[in-house]
Design a protein around this motif. Sequence first.
Motif, PDB file in Angstrom:
ATOM      1  N   GLY A  14       0.772  -1.267   0.033  1.00  0.00           N
ATOM      2  CA  GLY A  14       0.137  -0.260  -0.013  1.00  0.00           C
ATOM      3  C   GLY A  14       0.806   1.293   0.062  1.00  0.00           C
ATOM      4  N   ASP A 242       0.973  -3.018   8.073  1.00  0.00           N
ATOM      5  CA  ASP A 242       0.143  -3.315   7.062  1.00  0.00           C
ATOM      6  C   ASP A 242      -0.964  -3.634   8.281  1.00  0.00           C
ATOM      7  OD1 ASP A 242       0.872  -5.657   7.835  1.00  0.00           O
ATOM      8  OD2 ASP A 242       1.070  -6.809   5.826  1.00  0.00           O
ATOM      9  N   LYS A 284      -3.937  -3.001   5.601  1.00  0.00           N
ATOM     10  CA  LYS A 284      -4.343  -3.755   4.486  1.00  0.00           C
ATOM     11  C   LYS A 284      -4.507  -5.361   5.226  1.00  0.00           C
ATOM     12  CE  LYS A 284      -3.540  -1.426   1.014  1.00  0.00           C
ATOM     13  NZ  LYS A 284      -4.732  -0.967   0.115  1.00  0.00           N
TER      14      LYS A 284
END
Length: 336
Positions: A14, A242, A284
Amino acid sequence: MPHAPLNLLTDVAGLSVGHATDLTLGSGVTVILFDEAATASGTVLGGAPGGRDVSLLDPSMTVQQVDAFVLSGGSAFGLDAAGGVQSGLRAAGRGFAVGPMRVPIVPQAILMDLLNGGNKDWGLHAPYRDLGYQAFFNAEKGVFPLGTVGAGTGATTANFKGGLGSASAVSSAGHTIAALVAVNAMGSVVVGDGPHFWAAPFEEGDEFGGLGQPGNVSAEDRAMRIKGLRLTATTIGAVVTDCALSKAELHRLSLSAHDGLARAVLPAHLPMDGDTLFSASTAKRPSNGLADLLELCHLATLVMARAIARGVYEAVALPYPDAQPAWRDRWGRSLP
């Protein structure tokens, strides 16, 4: 814990990283660009910091997410770099919604590299806004260079050339956490006058030479080594995961990253350092609660310490007369 495949910040899903490097200037800019706005925080523990939009990272402040982080040389002149990154983000339609307008949120930290021998006679306007814009467009996923690049271009330490470093780790639950740091410390990252890094106990493989720890650390090895009383420095960077964490949890993560700084640099957090570390989550992967946070705080310490050692290990001297030598100038890339 093992590092992720690249052992770089870009192991975290990301985000991308971009550099702008000017070897004539002896300075540069690094941007951490999030694919989507990321929850973020950070802390300043050095006594002489320089930053932009750093106060909004306090957990009590309203804005929760950022679009990018910027690390820059140039001391206070370098604060223009975030404006260049904002220009790129605004053109892409990114930013915090204020009525019909979008305001990109781009916290920045700067380091002092004005006395490293580069040509700082830039005329009326400092070049950092353009360097920030260039770094934005250079941002990519995957592998990126370390050492004398981006915000690490002009960095120095007490005894060896500083630089840009990065390292990653994977938690027992499968969360990735990584650090990116520009090492420009007042203090030293090596034990005494030898080649061994203070971060040696945390090294993964031979990421900064595989030298291990010295057989003995003497009182002389522990003596203070700094650039000088009238100089300023600053180690600046970020830890990103994440794992979905709150702003308050990320504030705690940034404090743990400072623990890694203090394990890799001696002394750290001095009155003339501006040590500033950001933290962010791309969210994420979901968090499993307190156990995940505790382990990620532990890993934040380790990846920051490792990244600092890598930044100095990978650096090369600037191409000027009397430039500060790099670690590898004295010790090579590693020792037998």
